[in-house]
Design a protein around this motif. Structure first.
Motif, mmCIF file in Angstrom:
data_model
loop_
_atom_site.group_PDB
_atom_site.id
_atom_site.type_symbol
_atom_site.label_atom_id
_atom_site.label_comp_id
_atom_site.label_asym_id
_atom_site.label_seq_id
_atom_site.Cartn_x
_atom_site.Cartn_y
_atom_site.Cartn_z
ATOM 1 N N TYR A 71 -43.714 -13.362 15.451
ATOM 2 C CA TYR A 71 -43.036 -13.945 14.417
ATOM 3 C C TYR A 71 -41.469 -14.370 15.078
ATOM 4 O O TYR A 71 -41.164 -13.605 15.995
ATOM 5 N N HIS A 72 -41.444 -15.092 14.554
ATOM 6 C CA HIS A 72 -40.092 -15.503 14.648
ATOM 7 C C HIS A 72 -38.656 -15.165 13.514
ATOM 8 O O HIS A 72 -39.909 -15.481 12.395
ATOM 9 N N TRP A 73 -38.441 -14.080 12.604
ATOM 10 C CA TRP A 73 -38.044 -13.614 12.011
ATOM 11 C C TRP A 73 -36.217 -13.960 12.096
ATOM 12 O O TRP A 73 -35.839 -14.153 13.223
ATOM 13 N N SER A 74 -35.466 -14.802 10.947
ATOM 14 C CA SER A 74 -34.733 -15.021 10.859
ATOM 15 C C SER A 74 -34.197 -14.680 9.332
ATOM 16 O O SER A 74 -34.926 -14.719 8.505
ATOM 17 N N ILE A 75 -32.778 -15.151 9.393
ATOM 18 C CA ILE A 75 -32.254 -14.186 8.257
ATOM 19 C C ILE A 75 -31.247 -15.372 7.881
ATOM 20 O O ILE A 75 -30.182 -15.746 7.942
ATOM 21 N N MET A 76 -32.251 -16.133 6.746
ATOM 22 C CA MET A 76 -31.418 -17.846 6.096
ATOM 23 C C MET A 76 -31.114 -17.873 4.835
ATOM 24 O O MET A 76 -29.903 -18.235 4.629
ATOM 25 N N GLN A 77 -30.923 -16.360 4.077
ATOM 26 C CA GLN A 77 -30.560 -16.397 3.032
ATOM 27 C C GLN A 77 -30.008 -14.887 3.106
ATOM 28 O O GLN A 77 -31.201 -13.746 2.470
ATOM 29 N N ALA A 126 -22.587 5.421 0.817
ATOM 30 C CA ALA A 126 -23.725 4.021 1.034
ATOM 31 C C ALA A 126 -23.201 3.162 1.599
ATOM 32 O O ALA A 126 -23.554 1.989 2.250
ATOM 33 N N GLN A 127 -21.549 3.102 1.628
ATOM 34 C CA GLN A 127 -21.001 1.735 2.234
ATOM 35 C C GLN A 127 -21.646 1.722 3.981
ATOM 36 O O GLN A 127 -21.797 1.132 4.757
ATOM 37 N N GLU A 128 -21.045 3.163 4.367
ATOM 38 C CA GLU A 128 -21.429 3.364 5.967
ATOM 39 C C GLU A 128 -22.801 3.376 5.934
ATOM 40 O O GLU A 128 -23.337 2.504 7.131
ATOM 41 N N LEU A 129 -23.805 2.951 5.551
ATOM 42 C CA LEU A 129 -25.287 2.643 5.808
ATOM 43 C C LEU A 129 -25.310 1.706 5.981
ATOM 44 O O LEU A 129 -26.033 1.104 7.057
ATOM 45 N N SER A 130 -24.339 0.424 5.176
ATOM 46 C CA SER A 130 -24.689 -1.137 5.015
ATOM 47 C C SER A 130 -23.984 -1.686 6.302
ATOM 48 O O SER A 130 -24.442 -2.506 7.380
ATOM 49 N N TYR A 131 -23.136 -0.544 6.806
ATOM 50 C CA TYR A 131 -22.437 -1.313 7.746
ATOM 51 C C TYR A 131 -22.845 -0.963 8.901
ATOM 52 O O TYR A 131 -22.772 -1.644 9.866
ATOM 53 N N LYS A 132 -24.069 0.304 9.092
ATOM 54 C CA LYS A 132 -24.825 0.395 10.563
ATOM 55 C C LYS A 132 -26.231 -0.684 10.449
ATOM 56 O O LYS A 132 -26.726 -0.550 11.283
ATOM 57 N N ILE A 133 -26.347 -1.666 9.683
ATOM 58 C CA ILE A 133 -27.748 -2.206 9.534
ATOM 59 C C ILE A 133 -27.357 -3.191 10.863
ATOM 60 O O ILE A 133 -26.504 -4.538 10.446
ATOM 61 N N ARG A 134 -28.259 -3.408 11.348
ATOM 62 C CA ARG A 134 -28.428 -4.537 12.636
ATOM 63 C C ARG A 134 -29.475 -5.150 12.350
ATOM 64 O O ARG A 134 -30.690 -4.810 12.797
ATOM 65 N N VAL A 135 -28.952 -6.468 12.882
ATOM 66 C CA VAL A 135 -30.083 -7.727 12.838
ATOM 67 C C VAL A 135 -31.584 -7.282 12.885
ATOM 68 O O VAL A 135 -32.560 -7.649 13.331
ATOM 69 N N GLU A 136 -30.794 -6.724 14.994
ATOM 70 C CA GLU A 136 -31.949 -6.607 15.926
ATOM 71 C C GLU A 136 -32.731 -6.004 15.869
ATOM 72 O O GLU A 136 -33.590 -5.719 15.892
ATOM 73 N N ASP A 137 -32.190 -4.063 15.093
ATOM 74 C CA ASP A 137 -32.734 -3.380 14.788
ATOM 75 C C ASP A 137 -34.126 -3.773 13.476
ATOM 76 O O ASP A 137 -35.247 -3.112 13.361
ATOM 77 N N LEU A 138 -33.536 -4.527 13.074
ATOM 78 C CA LEU A 138 -34.246 -4.812 11.812
ATOM 79 C C LEU A 138 -35.656 -5.895 12.238
ATOM 80 O O LEU A 138 -36.373 -5.241 11.693
#
Length: 75
Positions: free
Chosen positions: A49-55, A15-27
């Motif tokens: 759309y302009h995607w942003s992770i503000m929170q 589970a931790q390895e999966l979380s490390y692999k999350i890339r904002v660009e891929d999302l």
């Protein structure tokens, strides 16, 4: 809140390895795919759309191996 947590994790390391692999660009790419699929007017009018992770929620979880231990805190 059951909808905002994992009720069971069989492999914490995986589970931790999966979380490390999350890339904002891929999302962003996946969100673009969903937007085109479910809102076709986007392409028709050449919108985007302009995607942003503000929170972002970062959590430090406490894991209880036995449910009885957790019950002591909530009695």
């Amino acid at each position: 809140m059951r909808e905002n947590t994992f009720l069971e994790i069989n492999n914490f390391e995986a589970a931790q390895e999966l979380s490390y692999k999350i890339r904002v660009e891929d999302l962003h790419k996946v969100l673009d795919i969903f937007a085109r699929r479910y809102c076709p007017v986007i392409e028709k009018y050449r919108l985007s759309y302009h995607w942003s992770i503000m929170q972002v929620e970062y959590a430090t979880g406490i894991i209880f191996k036995k449910q009885e231990d957790l019950k002591l805190l909530y009695e």
